[in-house]
Design an enzyme around this catalytic site. Sequence first.
Site, PDB file in Angstrom:
ATOM      1  N   ASP A  52      16.992  -3.722  46.117  1.00 38.49           N
ATOM      2  CA  ASP A  52      17.693  -3.331  47.344  1.00 38.49           C
ATOM      3  C   ASP A  52      19.211  -3.432  47.205  1.00 38.49           C
ATOM      4  OD1 ASP A  52      15.282  -2.824  48.439  1.00 38.49           O
ATOM      5  OD2 ASP A  52      15.547  -4.083  50.215  1.00 38.49           O
ATOM      6  N   ASN A  94      13.902   1.816  48.973  1.00 38.66           N
ATOM      7  CA  ASN A  94      13.183   1.403  50.186  1.00 38.66           C
ATOM      8  C   ASN A  94      13.993   0.336  50.911  1.00 38.66           C
ATOM      9  OD1 ASN A  94      11.190   1.312  52.092  1.00 38.66           O
ATOM     10  ND2 ASN A  94       9.691   0.227  50.825  1.00 38.66           N
ATOM     11  N   GLU A 357       8.288  -2.541  55.140  1.00 42.78           N
ATOM     12  CA  GLU A 357       7.991  -1.909  53.857  1.00 42.78           C
ATOM     13  C   GLU A 357       6.609  -1.253  53.865  1.00 42.78           C
ATOM     14  OE1 GLU A 357       9.804  -4.438  54.333  1.00 42.78           O
ATOM     15  OE2 GLU A 357      11.320  -4.713  52.769  1.00 42.78           O
ATOM     16  N   LYS A 427      12.217  -6.272  44.732  1.00 44.16           N
ATOM     17  CA  LYS A 427      13.031  -5.871  45.893  1.00 44.16           C
ATOM     18  C   LYS A 427      13.988  -6.986  46.308  1.00 44.16           C
ATOM     19  CE  LYS A 427      12.282  -3.141  50.023  1.00 44.16           C
ATOM     20  NZ  LYS A 427      13.217  -3.539  51.036  1.00 44.16           N
TER      21      LYS A 427
END
Length: 665
Positions: A52, A94, A357, A427
């Site tokens: 991220d 994402n 998510e 992530k």
Amino acid sequence: MYSIPHLDLPPLRGASGRVQLPGSKSISNRVLLLAGLASGTTRVHGLLASDDTRVMLDALRTLGARLQPTERALEISGLGGTLAVHEARLFLGNAGTAMRPLAAALAVLAATQGGRYELSGVPRMHERPIGDLVDALRPLGCTIEDLGVPGYPPLRVSGQPGGQLATAQPIRVRGDVSSQFLTALLMALPLVSADRDVVIEVQGELISKPYIEITLNLLARFGVHVVRDGWSRFTIPRGSAYASPGDVHVEGDASSASYFVALGAIAAGAGAPVHIDGVGGDSIQGDIRFVDAARQMGAAVKSGPNWIEVRRGRWPLDPISIDAVHIPDAAMTLAVMALYARGTSRISGIASWRVKETDRIAAMAAELRKVGASVVEGDDYIEVAPPTHWQPAAIETYDDHRMAMCLSLAAFGGQPLRILDPQCVGKTFPDYFEALFGLATADPAAVPVITIDGPTASGKGTLAAAVAKRLGYTLLDSGALYRATALAARRDDIPTDDAVRLAAVASMLELRFDGERVFLRGDDVTDELRLETTGALASQVSSVPAVREALHALQLSFRRAPGLVADGRDMGTVVFPDAPLKVFLTAGAAERAERRHRQLLDRGIDARIVDLRAEIEARDERDRTRPVAPLRPAEGAQLLDNSLLSIDESVDRVLGWWEQRRPFP
Ligand code: C5P
């Protein structure tokens, strides 16, 4: 990070030790964007390195911010509120923490300075709503086009230089779907507040207020002091502009801390606690309040500045009934702690789980049921009753880091657990599983072992290393222990028939494995260890029973979670006779002599194949006929003649046998 299709956890039992948390995702991405927009250079310390933050960094670079990694920090020279690049396509994976604020910031900047930007992400990102933010920005005069399904990314934001925004009226935004919409506006609107106060009004009950506090806190660090009226009206004072504060230290991630708080509550028994470095009771992150919920369930928690320490308190845990609207992410961890409670727990106020998510309510319900829990799933709540019979389970993770991390805590129910697609933790916490295995312990007998024995140059080392890598297991190259003993003995001038002194050397081997390198008494002996002369000496030393005895405990100590692949001569027969899979590898002496020849040539060493073959046969003979631990297939061993197989084929063969022995449905 484990980049493998699945990671199997043995039943875990205890936990203790220290863990250093990675930086907070929420703080990292906010700080990055603010530093990218601000005037001046910001040194960001303790930044989270993850999927991220990587997409945010890529976006900032594309937009013209200058990024300079230094030894201790990342230096970011910001845009000073002025667009440098007027057309770009940004891929944001994402990362909601990148998509929402970047969309808002670029929308207002493009509307006033001119520009055209496309923002997209992975397919799941295109299912995560952004309509409420778009609806707040359009009345202002921002041009935002839906490039896919209206209300969802991908989007295009654009505008002409010299455009005006209608900021005289309050800007209205819904607060009950995701607080990230309000965060996005709070971060974007100071870019257009030069001439007048800008007011944001929240409609509906604001969820995840603690995240708004983080936002306000960080805006203040960058010189923008928002005036808050309850949780419904926010005023950005006229003349606000972002200025770098110089150095910013990112706290450890409080949501990531929840897994280790839970770990301590579940498994830090009588011994040492689980000690967490990186966040403390004074954290600015809302998820720190997870600690209160964990205490309520029975965790014994102490904390100080930048640390938390947790042990088991009440056990089994108390069930909890909680409105978790203020800790939506960490609340997932409560759902897994509920597996270890005396009764049914209820976690409500979690409608936002459905748009994260993955649909986390559905996902959590499905996966907790697999281990044996009874779960009731509602629109905005989940009820979890602990299993009466725990089941081995293969856990889907839905490309959701938190599903993988939380559910790994279901491995304390006495059954093995398979985590599918474990690299999704990248992530926010790429080394999560390494950290978990650094603290969690298993009963050695419950830790799976694959033994791969065979004669010299049969390729067992290569095979074992490849199998270990595919499974994420520890590797024990037992030959290296005998070789190291031989080296140490030679350094100490110990004759090969002095059993007493040889055994003493073996029992006090100062040996350290560091990735591919091996250190003996502090010296890197990796290359020396592989020499033919060392191997020959090892073969002599290894026939001394006292040496074998002395190395036994050391070899057993490699049996740690998540599992072990051990290669050598007697791994299956003597050291790990209870291994669920034993492989005996063979290849003809001629084939092995050729392999050894190629290996030596690669290293620039010339040798005659006939000599190598004679040496191999002599070594085989010695290993086979020695009275202790002679080389032979273990009982029940799978025989594998790899004379005609490629390495990949051999690996697949072994993994195939292994899979047949796994209990996962
Ligand atoms: O496998 P490698 O060639 O590194 O092993 C060196 C020597 O150590 C072997 O020739 C064998 O005699 C000895 N050894 C052993 N038992 C093991 C591993 C190696 O006796 N488990």
